[in-house]
Each structure stands twice: as structure tokens, then as C-alpha cells.
Design a protein around this motif. Structure first.
Motif, PDB file in Angstrom:
ATOM      1  N   ALA A   1      35.866  34.477  38.216  1.00  0.00           N
ATOM      2  CA  ALA A   1      35.411  34.979  36.918  1.00  0.00           C
ATOM      3  C   ALA A   1      34.530  33.946  36.218  1.00  0.00           C
ATOM      4  CB  ALA A   1      36.621  35.334  36.043  1.00  0.00           C
ATOM      5  N   LYS A   2      34.908  32.685  36.287  1.00  0.00           N
ATOM      6  CA  LYS A   2      34.091  31.630  35.685  1.00  0.00           C
ATOM      7  C   LYS A   2      32.735  31.522  36.380  1.00  0.00           C
ATOM      8  CE  LYS A   2      37.888  28.727  34.098  1.00  0.00           C
ATOM      9  NZ  LYS A   2      38.625  27.473  34.318  1.00  0.00           N
ATOM     10  N   GLN A   3      32.729  31.609  37.692  1.00  0.00           N
ATOM     11  CA  GLN A   3      31.495  31.477  38.462  1.00  0.00           C
ATOM     12  C   GLN A   3      30.530  32.638  38.215  1.00  0.00           C
ATOM     13  OE1 GLN A   3      30.368  28.989  40.442  1.00  0.00           O
ATOM     14  NE2 GLN A   3      32.157  27.797  39.886  1.00  0.00           N
ATOM     15  N   THR A   4      31.069  33.809  37.957  1.00  0.00           N
ATOM     16  CA  THR A   4      30.241  35.004  37.813  1.00  0.00           C
ATOM     17  C   THR A   4      30.048  35.431  36.366  1.00  0.00           C
ATOM     18  OG1 THR A   4      32.176  36.417  38.107  1.00  0.00           O
ATOM     19  CG2 THR A   4      30.899  35.884  40.091  1.00  0.00           C
ATOM     20  N   PHE A   5      30.705  34.737  35.438  1.00  0.00           N
ATOM     21  CA  PHE A   5      30.611  35.048  34.012  1.00  0.00           C
ATOM     22  C   PHE A   5      31.112  36.459  33.702  1.00  0.00           C
ATOM     23  CE2 PHE A   5      27.195  32.032  35.057  1.00  0.00           C
ATOM     24  CZ  PHE A   5      27.634  30.946  34.305  1.00  0.00           C
ATOM     25  N   LEU A   6      32.132  36.873  34.458  1.00  0.00           N
ATOM     26  CA  LEU A   6      32.768  38.165  34.244  1.00  0.00           C
ATOM     27  C   LEU A   6      34.243  37.931  33.950  1.00  0.00           C
ATOM     28  CD1 LEU A   6      31.147  39.969  37.299  1.00  0.00           C
ATOM     29  CD2 LEU A   6      30.552  40.334  34.901  1.00  0.00           C
ATOM     30  N   SER A   7      34.887  38.909  33.364  1.00  0.00           N
ATOM     31  CA  SER A   7      36.311  38.746  33.069  1.00  0.00           C
ATOM     32  C   SER A   7      37.154  38.988  34.322  1.00  0.00           C
ATOM     33  CB  SER A   7      36.750  39.705  31.966  1.00  0.00           C
ATOM     34  OG  SER A   7      36.894  41.015  32.462  1.00  0.00           O
ATOM     35  N   LYS A   8      38.314  38.355  34.361  1.00  0.00           N
ATOM     36  CA  LYS A   8      39.248  38.548  35.474  1.00  0.00           C
ATOM     37  C   LYS A   8      39.653  40.014  35.573  1.00  0.00           C
ATOM     38  CE  LYS A   8      42.589  35.869  34.459  1.00  0.00           C
ATOM     39  NZ  LYS A   8      43.727  34.958  34.346  1.00  0.00           N
ATOM     40  N   THR A   9      39.902  40.620  34.437  1.00  0.00           N
ATOM     41  CA  THR A   9      40.327  42.019  34.408  1.00  0.00           C
ATOM     42  C   THR A   9      39.258  42.926  35.001  1.00  0.00           C
ATOM     43  OG1 THR A   9      41.625  41.560  32.429  1.00  0.00           O
ATOM     44  CG2 THR A   9      41.155  43.872  32.906  1.00  0.00           C
ATOM     45  N   TYR A  10      38.018  42.715  34.598  1.00  0.00           N
ATOM     46  CA  TYR A  10      36.910  43.526  35.113  1.00  0.00           C
ATOM     47  C   TYR A  10      36.776  43.352  36.621  1.00  0.00           C
ATOM     48  CZ  TYR A  10      32.192  45.262  35.920  1.00  0.00           C
ATOM     49  OH  TYR A  10      31.116  45.939  36.418  1.00  0.00           O
ATOM     50  N   LEU A  11      36.798  42.119  37.088  1.00  0.00           N
ATOM     51  CA  LEU A  11      36.688  41.860  38.521  1.00  0.00           C
ATOM     52  C   LEU A  11      37.830  42.510  39.296  1.00  0.00           C
ATOM     53  CD1 LEU A  11      35.558  38.136  38.564  1.00  0.00           C
ATOM     54  CD2 LEU A  11      34.247  40.114  39.349  1.00  0.00           C
ATOM     55  N   SER A  12      39.024  42.364  38.778  1.00  0.00           N
ATOM     56  CA  SER A  12      40.183  42.936  39.442  1.00  0.00           C
ATOM     57  C   SER A  12      40.047  44.455  39.566  1.00  0.00           C
ATOM     58  CB  SER A  12      41.449  42.575  38.676  1.00  0.00           C
ATOM     59  OG  SER A  12      42.576  43.105  39.300  1.00  0.00           O
ATOM     60  N   ARG A  13      39.622  45.095  38.489  1.00  0.00           N
ATOM     61  CA  ARG A  13      39.441  46.547  38.512  1.00  0.00           C
ATOM     62  C   ARG A  13      38.344  46.960  39.489  1.00  0.00           C
ATOM     63  NH1 ARG A  13      39.178  47.589  32.323  1.00  0.00           N
ATOM     64  NH2 ARG A  13      41.262  46.917  31.791  1.00  0.00           N
ATOM     65  N   CYS A  14      37.266  46.185  39.519  1.00  0.00           N
ATOM     66  CA  CYS A  14      36.167  46.514  40.441  1.00  0.00           C
ATOM     67  C   CYS A  14      36.640  46.475  41.888  1.00  0.00           C
ATOM     68  CB  CYS A  14      35.002  45.543  40.252  1.00  0.00           C
ATOM     69  SG  CYS A  14      33.983  45.914  38.818  1.00  0.00           S
ATOM     70  N   PHE A  15      37.393  45.450  42.249  1.00  0.00           N
ATOM     71  CA  PHE A  15      37.886  45.368  43.624  1.00  0.00           C
ATOM     72  C   PHE A  15      38.766  46.559  43.945  1.00  0.00           C
ATOM     73  CE2 PHE A  15      36.450  41.007  43.613  1.00  0.00           C
ATOM     74  CZ  PHE A  15      36.078  40.824  44.930  1.00  0.00           C
ATOM     75  N   SER A  16      39.713  46.827  43.079  1.00  0.00           N
ATOM     76  CA  SER A  16      40.652  47.922  43.344  1.00  0.00           C
ATOM     77  C   SER A  16      39.953  49.269  43.365  1.00  0.00           C
ATOM     78  CB  SER A  16      41.756  47.937  42.298  1.00  0.00           C
ATOM     79  OG  SER A  16      42.499  46.756  42.380  1.00  0.00           O
ATOM     80  N   ARG A  17      39.110  49.504  42.386  1.00  0.00           N
ATOM     81  CA  ARG A  17      38.500  50.818  42.241  1.00  0.00           C
ATOM     82  C   ARG A  17      37.397  51.080  43.261  1.00  0.00           C
ATOM     83  NH1 ARG A  17      35.456  53.330  36.984  1.00  0.00           N
ATOM     84  NH2 ARG A  17      35.145  55.380  37.881  1.00  0.00           N
ATOM     85  N   TYR A  18      36.525  50.113  43.479  1.00  0.00           N
ATOM     86  CA  TYR A  18      35.348  50.367  44.296  1.00  0.00           C
ATOM     87  C   TYR A  18      35.479  49.922  45.745  1.00  0.00           C
ATOM     88  CZ  TYR A  18      33.155  51.528  39.902  1.00  0.00           C
ATOM     89  OH  TYR A  18      32.867  52.120  38.707  1.00  0.00           O
ATOM     90  N   LEU A  19      36.330  48.956  46.012  1.00  0.00           N
ATOM     91  CA  LEU A  19      36.503  48.502  47.388  1.00  0.00           C
ATOM     92  C   LEU A  19      37.829  48.956  47.985  1.00  0.00           C
ATOM     93  CD1 LEU A  19      35.037  44.885  47.196  1.00  0.00           C
ATOM     94  CD2 LEU A  19      33.911  46.987  47.918  1.00  0.00           C
ATOM     95  N   GLY A  20      38.718  49.438  47.140  1.00  0.00           N
ATOM     96  CA  GLY A  20      39.988  49.940  47.645  1.00  0.00           C
ATOM     97  C   GLY A  20      40.944  48.859  48.096  1.00  0.00           C
ATOM     98  N   VAL A  21      40.678  47.637  47.697  1.00  0.00           N
ATOM     99  CA  VAL A  21      41.518  46.506  48.075  1.00  0.00           C
ATOM    100  C   VAL A  21      41.509  45.527  46.911  1.00  0.00           C
ATOM    101  CG1 VAL A  21      39.625  45.246  49.218  1.00  0.00           C
ATOM    102  CG2 VAL A  21      41.964  44.851  49.934  1.00  0.00           C
ATOM    103  N   SER A  22      42.597  44.802  46.737  1.00  0.00           N
ATOM    104  CA  SER A  22      42.655  43.824  45.657  1.00  0.00           C
ATOM    105  C   SER A  22      41.783  42.619  45.987  1.00  0.00           C
ATOM    106  CB  SER A  22      44.105  43.352  45.450  1.00  0.00           C
ATOM    107  OG  SER A  22      44.515  42.582  46.568  1.00  0.00           O
ATOM    108  N   PHE A  23      41.537  41.799  44.998  1.00  0.00           N
ATOM    109  CA  PHE A  23      40.776  40.563  45.215  1.00  0.00           C
ATOM    110  C   PHE A  23      41.448  39.713  46.289  1.00  0.00           C
ATOM    111  CE2 PHE A  23      40.923  36.018  44.179  1.00  0.00           C
ATOM    112  CZ  PHE A  23      39.610  35.667  44.485  1.00  0.00           C
ATOM    113  N   THR A  24      42.753  39.519  46.169  1.00  0.00           N
ATOM    114  CA  THR A  24      43.455  38.682  47.151  1.00  0.00           C
ATOM    115  C   THR A  24      43.437  39.342  48.530  1.00  0.00           C
ATOM    116  OG1 THR A  24      45.578  39.610  46.455  1.00  0.00           O
ATOM    117  CG2 THR A  24      44.948  37.493  45.497  1.00  0.00           C
ATOM    118  N   GLY A  25      43.515  40.658  48.570  1.00  0.00           N
ATOM    119  CA  GLY A  25      43.425  41.372  49.844  1.00  0.00           C
ATOM    120  C   GLY A  25      42.063  41.191  50.496  1.00  0.00           C
ATOM    121  N   TYR A  26      41.026  41.224  49.693  1.00  0.00           N
ATOM    122  CA  TYR A  26      39.669  41.023  50.208  1.00  0.00           C
ATOM    123  C   TYR A  26      39.528  39.631  50.820  1.00  0.00           C
ATOM    124  CZ  TYR A  26      34.578  40.620  50.250  1.00  0.00           C
ATOM    125  OH  TYR A  26      33.286  40.432  50.633  1.00  0.00           O
ATOM    126  N   VAL A  27      39.978  38.615  50.093  1.00  0.00           N
ATOM    127  CA  VAL A  27      39.896  37.236  50.591  1.00  0.00           C
ATOM    128  C   VAL A  27      40.731  37.102  51.870  1.00  0.00           C
ATOM    129  CG1 VAL A  27      40.421  34.815  50.082  1.00  0.00           C
ATOM    130  CG2 VAL A  27      39.412  36.265  48.317  1.00  0.00           C
TER     131      VAL A  27
END
Length: 165
Positions: free
Chosen positions: A45-71
């Protein structure tokens, strides 16, 4: 009022979808470069200047996997490739970015149904694994494909199951 809301939301969706797709592309490129390091959602979130909540939702909603799952999937993909070589499980876990061997073993069991040792023993001659659930190599476009689903409005598809199969 509800019809107006739908109308405005429908008109703005392609713009939003494009914006989300570009954001996810940038975020996933950053992760693909740094997945071997200890990476957290907060750091991302710091690197991309986005909120943690927004990033988390994007992963779940658009990729179908959590951030930690993606990594974890990226790390697992690298580990699968390295298992065809001669490195020890500890070396492979470290080089793939897993915090320890046990984390790698757990990921293998979760996504492949076998341990890394069992997987390694199952490699066919020539160093290629069987096609059962093979994760693509880094940069091969699996997550680009996931982004394609997102842009097509197919966020409800069970994408993680497609990756696991």
C-alpha cells in the motif's frame, strides 16, 4: 432512484474497470518483482499509494484470491520450477521467498495435495512435472489472464479453482 443509480453505475463501470485493471497490473508487476522478499499488504500500500483495504478488496474481487494467496502462488510457482533441480528443500524455500520449509510444505499440500518431496519424486524424465495443477512460470501471463476475467466483468468466477486445477 434505483434505476438512475444503475444507469450511472453501468455507464461508469468500463472506466472504473479499466482503472482497476491498470492498478492491478502495476501492483502485480511490483509483487512479481519482490515476491522473494518479505512483502506485506501494508508495504504494498505504501509503495503504490493505495489503501490496504482497497488493495485487499481488489485482489479478492478481481483476481479471486487474497493478497497473501497471490504471493503464495508466485512463490509456489518458483518452487515448482526449482524442484526439477538439485537444491535442497530449504534452499528452494528460501530462494522462492517462503519464510521457512514448513511454509513451503503447507503451500504444496494446500494447492497441489502433495508435499514437495512427493512432487519431486513424481517428476517425469526430463525435469518436467505432470500437468496436474501446474502453475505457470513467472511472467507467463496467468495473472494477466486473471486480469482479463476482471475486465470482462467475470469477478464472480471461481478463478482460484481454475488456477488450482
Amino acid at each position: 432512484m434505483e434505476d438512475l443509480s444503475r444507469c450511472f453505475l453501468d455507464d461508469s463501470q468500463p472506466v472504473e474497470s479499466g482503472r482497476v485493471q491498470e492498478t492491478l497490473k502495476n501492483v502485480t508487476q511490483y509483487i512479481q518483482t519482490h515476491y522473494r522478499e518479505r512483502i506485506t499488504l501494508e508495504e504494498l500500500a505504501k509503495q503504490t499509494f493505495l489503501s490496504k483495504t482497497y488493495l485487499s478488496r481488489c485482489f479478492s474481487r478481481y483476481l479471486g484470491v487474497s493478497f497473501t494467496g497471490y504471493v503464495e502462488l508466485l512463490r509456489l510457482s518458483n518452487a515448482v520450477r526449482l524442484l526439477a533441480g538439485q537444491g535442497t528443500l530449504a534452499q528452494i524455500a528460501e530462494e522462492s521467498g517462503f519464510p521457512n520449509v514448513n511454509a513451503m510444505i503447507q503451500a504444496f499440500k494446500r494447492y497441489r495435495g502433495v508435499t514437495p518431496g512427493e512432487y519431486r519424486r513424481g517428476l517425469i524424465p526430463g525435469g518436467k512435472a505432470d500437468s496436474r495443477g501446474e502453475l505457470p512460470e513467472e511472467g507467463s501471463g496467468v495473472f494477466g489472464t486473471l486480469l482479463g476475467y476482471a475486465s470482462a466483468g467475470a469477478a464472480e468466477l471461481p478463478v482460484t479453482e481454475q488456477v488450482r486445477e
